[in-house]
Design an enzyme around this catalytic site. Structure first.
Site, PDB file in Angstrom:
ATOM      1  CG  PHE A 236       1.858  -0.814   2.995  1.00  0.00           C
ATOM      2  CD1 PHE A 236       3.208  -0.553   2.765  1.00  0.00           C
ATOM      3  CD2 PHE A 236       1.184  -1.655   2.111  1.00  0.00           C
ATOM      4  CE1 PHE A 236       3.862  -1.123   1.676  1.00  0.00           C
ATOM      5  CE2 PHE A 236       1.836  -2.232   1.033  1.00  0.00           C
ATOM      6  CZ  PHE A 236       3.185  -1.963   0.814  1.00  0.00           C
ATOM      7  N   GLY A 238       1.024   0.102  -1.390  1.00  0.00           N
ATOM      8  CA  GLY A 238       1.960  -0.662  -2.197  1.00  0.00           C
ATOM      9  C   GLY A 238       1.315  -1.925  -2.725  1.00  0.00           C
ATOM     10  CG  LEU A 259      -2.868  -3.468   4.731  1.00  0.00           C
ATOM     11  CD1 LEU A 259      -3.000  -4.977   4.652  1.00  0.00           C
ATOM     12  CD2 LEU A 259      -1.407  -3.069   4.944  1.00  0.00           C
ATOM     13  CD  GLU A 260      -4.299   4.016  -1.493  1.00  0.00           C
ATOM     14  OE1 GLU A 260      -4.160   4.474  -2.642  1.00  0.00           O
ATOM     15  OE2 GLU A 260      -4.302   4.730  -0.467  1.00  0.00           O
ATOM     16  CG  LEU A 261      -2.946  -3.784  -0.273  1.00  0.00           C
ATOM     17  CD1 LEU A 261      -3.196  -5.214   0.175  1.00  0.00           C
ATOM     18  CD2 LEU A 261      -1.540  -3.334   0.119  1.00  0.00           C
TER      19      LEU A 261
END
Length: 492
Positions: A236, A238, A259-261
């Protein structure tokens, strides 16, 4: 196509409260479709279907059935397909960039840059995937052999982002496909036309239709993807808030989750910087490129008090020179923000900072008459950490600049965040910068540059900025799982 009615935008020319005001955004989705809106005109440019949970599951089943055959084709054939895809990207830059600009508002010159640079990212994967997949013998004796091999995860789901849809999707699907996985790709609802273009080019390049499948929709579709049982991996990109929800939805299935946040990326400018004007120009570009809508955009600037006034003056001069306007014009540097609700959020940060004593300068030079989602590039000086703009991710054309007394204060302020994506130091000597960067919990550090991503280096975050890694050799390894084989000769 019908136009979407939006609130009239008014920019006050004198200091009044509130400084910015926007009404709530309108609900655009209805009855099984969602609208793709051009943020520079607020007009609907396409209608796309919303995939139901049953539709998402059916697509997953097709990918699961196709995965073993795709892996069995071997690395040579898989690499050939991605080489053809890369060539199609290169040949179609103008058309692909225009679609990207129409649905996200990214200025056309920057959209072209993104597509061209994606070719380089995919090329890195093409050149390095085979060494990651290479089987190894780690022990060999007369009696025992120990081998290490790498297998694909299976079906990889990618819930992607709109701000750099070619970059962040290619980080996943290129490595995933080359390593023998199949991909369920959920583009952002704000970049779904681009997602469909990517699928079209992959199919044209020879990737089978049961190997890469697009699912379209909004948050409900993403939730259905995240809840799938049997996924090999869930990737993901976001916001932190959505990433936490995605992780919760996947947790019960024990799926590998990456998770790339977001980030609240700081820059520190020391007093020994040789060229203050050049540093200010570079940092302004890092803050406002792509309208500030990047996870690694500069979000906080700390400047040594000895050069603070000079730096702010040069910074404001640079920002006032940015061309704001129609993103389809080649000389536009700043277009609209991609999402209308972001306007009121940015306005709230400005109002909060000004009420607490910050000084505001905005570039009001909009050269077009539009109902689009434009926010003037805004610089806030004399800020501090009581202000939201220095603590919450802005994700727009807005920046705060704070003065500091030396390295220790700067380091403490740079640390004062739950995020940990990137950080930059501008100074004369690399050793001084590296000493500071090693003290920070970030995935990437910069000296005299910012807002850059290299395909050769792993891209990762700390704390609220995410889990896992893309890019670099580690970004290829993220899509395989190791298997140990022990072979012992029979007793004689």
């Amino acid at each position: 196509m019908k136009a979407v009615t939006v609130a009239t935008r008014k920019w006050p020319l004198r200091a009044t409260k509130p400084f910015f005001s926007f009404r709530r955004s309108l609900q655009l989705e209805s009855y099984g479709v969602f609208h793709v809106v051009n943020p520079s005109t607020a007009q609907v440019i396409a209608e796309l279907p919303v995939d139901s949970p049953a539709s998402v599951d059916a697509k997953f089943q097709a990918l699961e059935a196709g995965q073993k055959q795709w892996h069995a084709t071997g690395i040579v054939e898989r690499r050939s397909a991605l080489e053809r895809f890369n060539e199609l990207l290169r040949r179609n830059v103008p058309a692909l960039a225009k679609t990207l600009t129409l649905e996200t508002g990214k200025p056309i010159s920057q959209a072209k840059n993104e597509v061209r640079a994606t070719v380089d990212r995919v090329r890195f994967y093409l050149e390095n995937c085979e060494q990651v997949l290479q089987e190894q013998t780690v022990l060999q004796t007369n009696v025992l052999q120990e081998k290490l091999l790498y297998e694909p995860l299976g079906v990889v789901a990618n819930i992607s982002a709109w701000n750099y849809p070619y970059f962040v999707s290619a980080n996943v699907f290129a490595a995933a496909l080359l390593t023998g996985n199949t991909v369920l790709y959920k583009p952002s609802e704000h970049a779904s036309l681009t997602g469909l273009e990517i699928a079209k080019l992959l199919y044209e390049a020879g990737v089978p239709k049961d190997v890469f499948i697009v699912t379209t929709g909004k948050g409900e579709t993403g939730a259905a993807v995240a809840s799938l049982k049997g996924l090999g991996g869930l990737f993901f990109t976001g916001s932190h808030k959505t990433g936490v929800e995605i992780a919760k939805q996947a947790a019960g299935n024990l799926v590998k989750v990456q998770l790339e946040l977001g980030g609240k990326d700081p820059v520190y400018v020391r007093s020994d910087i040789p060229n203050v004007a050049a540093a200010a120009a570079s940092i302004a570009d890092g803050a406002f490129y792509n309208c500030g809508q990047s996870c690694c955009s500069v979000e906080r600037v700390y400047v040594d008090r000895a050069i603070y006034g000079e730096f702010v003056e040069h910074f404001i001069t640079t920002v006032k020179g940015f061309k704001v306007g129609d993103p389809l014009k080649s000389d536009t540097y700043i277009g609209p923000v991609a999402r209308q609700p972001q306007l009121s959020f940015l306005a709230s940060q400005v109002n909060d900072a000004v009420e607490k004593g910050a000084k505001m300068v905005s570039n009001l030079g909009l050269d077009i008459n539009t109902d689009g989602f434009y926010f003037p590039p805004t610089v806030l000086s004399d800020v501090n950490h009581t202000m939201d703009v220095m603590r919450e991710e802005s994700f727009g054309p807005l920046i705060g600049i704070q003065s500091v007394d030396g390295d220790l204060e700067a380091l403490n302020l740079m640390r004062d965040t739950p995020y940990g994506l990137t950080a930059s130091v501008f100074c004369k000597h690399s050793a001084d910068a590296e000493q500071i960067l090693r003290e920070l919990q970030v995935g990437t550090g910069y000296w005299n540059c910012c807002d850059r991503v290299s395909p050769r280096l792993p891209w990762s975050g700390r704390k609220w900025s995410g889990l896992g890694v893309t890019l670099g050799l580690d970004g290829i390894r993220a899509f395989v799982q190791p298997k140990g084989i022990l072979l012992q000769n029979p007793a004689t």
